[in-house]
Design an enzyme around this catalytic site. Structure first.
Site, mmCIF file in Angstrom:
data_model
loop_
_atom_site.group_PDB
_atom_site.id
_atom_site.type_symbol
_atom_site.label_atom_id
_atom_site.label_comp_id
_atom_site.label_asym_id
_atom_site.label_seq_id
_atom_site.Cartn_x
_atom_site.Cartn_y
_atom_site.Cartn_z
ATOM 1 N N ASP A 107 -3.039 2.636 -6.187
ATOM 2 C CA ASP A 107 -1.809 2.655 -5.115
ATOM 3 C C ASP A 107 -1.930 1.355 -4.241
ATOM 4 O O ASP A 107 -1.166 1.373 -3.279
ATOM 5 C CB ASP A 107 -1.980 3.771 -4.253
ATOM 6 C CG ASP A 107 -3.465 3.879 -3.613
ATOM 7 O OD1 ASP A 107 -4.309 3.048 -3.666
ATOM 8 O OD2 ASP A 107 -3.541 4.614 -2.662
ATOM 9 N N GLU A 108 -2.459 0.199 -4.381
ATOM 10 C CA GLU A 108 -2.208 -0.857 -3.444
ATOM 11 C C GLU A 108 -2.602 -2.214 -4.300
ATOM 12 O O GLU A 108 -3.286 -2.360 -5.459
ATOM 13 C CB GLU A 108 -3.160 -0.788 -2.384
ATOM 14 C CG GLU A 108 -4.665 -0.660 -2.537
ATOM 15 C CD GLU A 108 -5.344 -0.796 -1.449
ATOM 16 O OE1 GLU A 108 -5.096 -1.444 -0.477
ATOM 17 O OE2 GLU A 108 -6.347 0.008 -1.191
ATOM 18 N N ASP A 127 0.871 -1.143 -0.179
ATOM 19 C CA ASP A 127 0.051 0.012 0.078
ATOM 20 C C ASP A 127 0.921 1.156 -0.008
ATOM 21 O O ASP A 127 1.639 1.530 1.033
ATOM 22 C CB ASP A 127 -0.853 0.088 1.204
ATOM 23 C CG ASP A 127 -1.920 1.029 1.168
ATOM 24 O OD1 ASP A 127 -2.138 1.772 0.035
ATOM 25 O OD2 ASP A 127 -2.677 1.255 2.322
#
Length: 363
Positions: free
Chosen positions: A103-104, A9
């Site tokens: 983003d993860e 993350d």
């Protein structure tokens, strides 16, 4: 074989990209959002989070919480470019990458491509490669399944690594509040609280039978999560099964004034669908056809109203898509005085193309 799963993350991703690219923003409370009463926060730097600013918060509230915050309009093209760099790093270690957002992602490193001996070593290497390549930091959780890895990645944020080996899963979960379990939202958390079930330990002590009696199949799932059981595999990204566009309006409007907004979203969605077909062709995927049209509305009091239809013949252009979406307004059974703040149009059920067939109304 016990799975080895990493959840990576990025730390305050959009805001961190902005601070990286504009040194004047570093160390200052930064908010990625357009200013204005209709805007919401896309991301907040850690300096802004000190003031209580969070993603999805109305931008006007963020302004009140921190009048000195620096507002930066989002640049999703740039964020996607950085996300592709990060994705390339993941794929050097494993082909089993399941993105959750820009983003993860989850990574299954049970059988990694690299020769690193442990999942922990792989997570360290990935974080170091991300820092070297993008000058950004990432946090990671390592565990034998997806949901425990996701919880673990949050334990040492920002720029941290937390490992939960199989022998420690039950002890790791025991003291956590039930709200940390996947699928337990605010409504369910309040319902569990009313029953005196506030921690994972409370769920275990309640027993599976009692949870099933009270919550049905979801009660069985709660029991499994409480004991750290999750057999869901990491699934590499699949082709989109829905393409949609939506927009928050500058001012709330009644249903009969939504036509131009619906037409505009239909044009945007059709353009996105055209681009997707081109990507499918480049990647040599079988031709696909959308089968369902979706109209999404949000009222001024934030009630979300999805309406859908699987027509006898799928739309052949943006105008036909708009026509179906406009017709779906008749299925909105709210008073004429109701006003709407958001409109969206989507194409769903993207499946392999075949001969045109008569399809039933999906309602």
């Amino acid at each position: 074989m016990t799975r080895k799963v990493i959840h990576v993350d990025m730390d305050a991703f959009y805001a961190s990209v902005e601070q990286r690219d504009d040194p004047s923003l570093r160390g200052r409370p930064g908010v990625v959002a357009w200013k204005g009463a209709r805007s919401v926060v896309c991301a907040a730097s850690y300096e802004a989070r000190v003031f209580g600013i969070r993603s999805a918060m109305p931008a006007i509230r963020a302004e009140r919480l921190c009048p000195d915050a620096v507002f930066v309009p989002p640049d999703f093209v740039r964020y996607k470019q950085v996300s592709r760099q990060i994705r390339a790093i993941f794929e050097r270690h494993t082909p089993l990458v399941e993105p959750l957002s820009l983003d993860e992602a989850y990574l299954d490193v049970t059988a990694p491509l690299s020769d690193l001996p442990t999942a922990t070593d792989i997570a360290r290497s990935i974080r170091a490669e991300i820092r070297e390549t993008t000058q950004l930091t990432a946090s990671a959780g390592v565990a034998p399944n997806k949901f425990v890895a996701k919880i673990a990645s949050d334990f040492r944020k920002p720029d941290g690594l937390f490992v939960v080996p199989p022998s420690k899963v039950e002890a790791f979960l025991a003291p956590l509040p039930v709200g940390r379990l996947p699928g337990v939202g605010r409504v369910t958390e309040r319902e569990l609280d009313a029953l005196g079930l506030r921690s994972v330990t409370d769920l275990r002590e309640a027993g599976r039978d009692a949870l099933v009696e009270r919550f049905g199949r979801w009660g069985r799932r709660l029991h499994e999560l409480a004991w750290g059981i999750d057999e869901h595999p990491v699934e590499p990204e699949r082709p989109h099964t829905q393409i949609s566009s939506e927009d928050t309006l500058e001012s709330d409007v009644p249903l009969d004034a939504l036509a131009p907004h619906i037409e505009r979203m239909a044009e945007r969605t059709w353009a996105a669908w055209t681009r997707q077909r081109e990507r499918d062709a480049l990647e040599q995927r079988p031709p696909r056809r959308p089968r369902t049209v979706v109209l999404k509305l949000k009222t001024s009091d934030f009630r979300i109203l999805p309406r859908s239809l699987t027509p006898a013949r799928v739309p052949g252009d943006a105008a036909a898509l708009a026509q179906v979406a406009l017709a779906l307004r008749t299925r909105v059974e709210l008073p004429a005085s109701t006003h709407y703040r958001l409109v969206g149009v989507g194409l769903a059920n993207l499946g392999e193309a075949g001969p045109q067939v008569e399809l039933f109304d999906d309602a």
